[in-house]
Design a protein around this motif. Structure first.
Motif: not given
Length: 146
Positions: A29-31, A33, A61-65
């Protein structure tokens, strides 16, 4: 305004860096930015107008922090303009069309380069609403939007 009043003569990649912290981006689950900054440079009119627009895209791309992927791409495009149009019209066309064109070109280059580097799936930049960015750049060039 006619689009034939300006012509893109070139687009180049000025800089490309990426750092991958994990071999696989799949099943995570990547967020995303994304930060985009613009440079603009207009030359004094000689025979025809000339100006450049540059985009600097920072994509994470972030996974959690934890940042899993950092990508930085700098592109630039050069535009020539019909000497019969007004200077502000040329600048407005370059800023509006240039940012949109360079963003799409940058998206395509990132997909292509990341696929060639073995990213499966390749890196896709999300679609963006760039109206605020364009308005800020028009203001920087002292052009009032119509």
């Amino acid at each position: 305004m006619k689009m034939s009043n300006i012509q893109m003569r070139y687009d180049i990649i000025k800089k490309l860096n990426y750092e991958l912290k994990d071999e696989s981006l799949n099943n995570k689950k990547l967020t995303p930015k994304i930060d985009i900054s613009v440079t603009q440079n207009f030359q004094p009119k000689e025979k025809e107008y000339f100006g450049t627009i540059g985009l600097k895209i920072k994509f994470h791309l972030k996974e959690s922090k934890k940042i899993v992927l950092k990508l930085e791409l700098e592109t630039e495009a050069g535009f020539y303009g019909n000497p019969k149009i007004k200077e502000n019209e040329f600048k407005e066309l370059v800023i509006k069309s240039g940012i949109m064109s360079l963003l799409q070109i940058s998206r395509a280059k990132i997909i292509s380069i990341s696929a060639n580097f073995g990213f499966l799936p390749p890196i896709y930049l999300p679609m963006l609403n760039i109206n605020e960015l364009v308005e800020k750049e028009l203001e920087k060039a002292k052009i009032t939007a119509k």
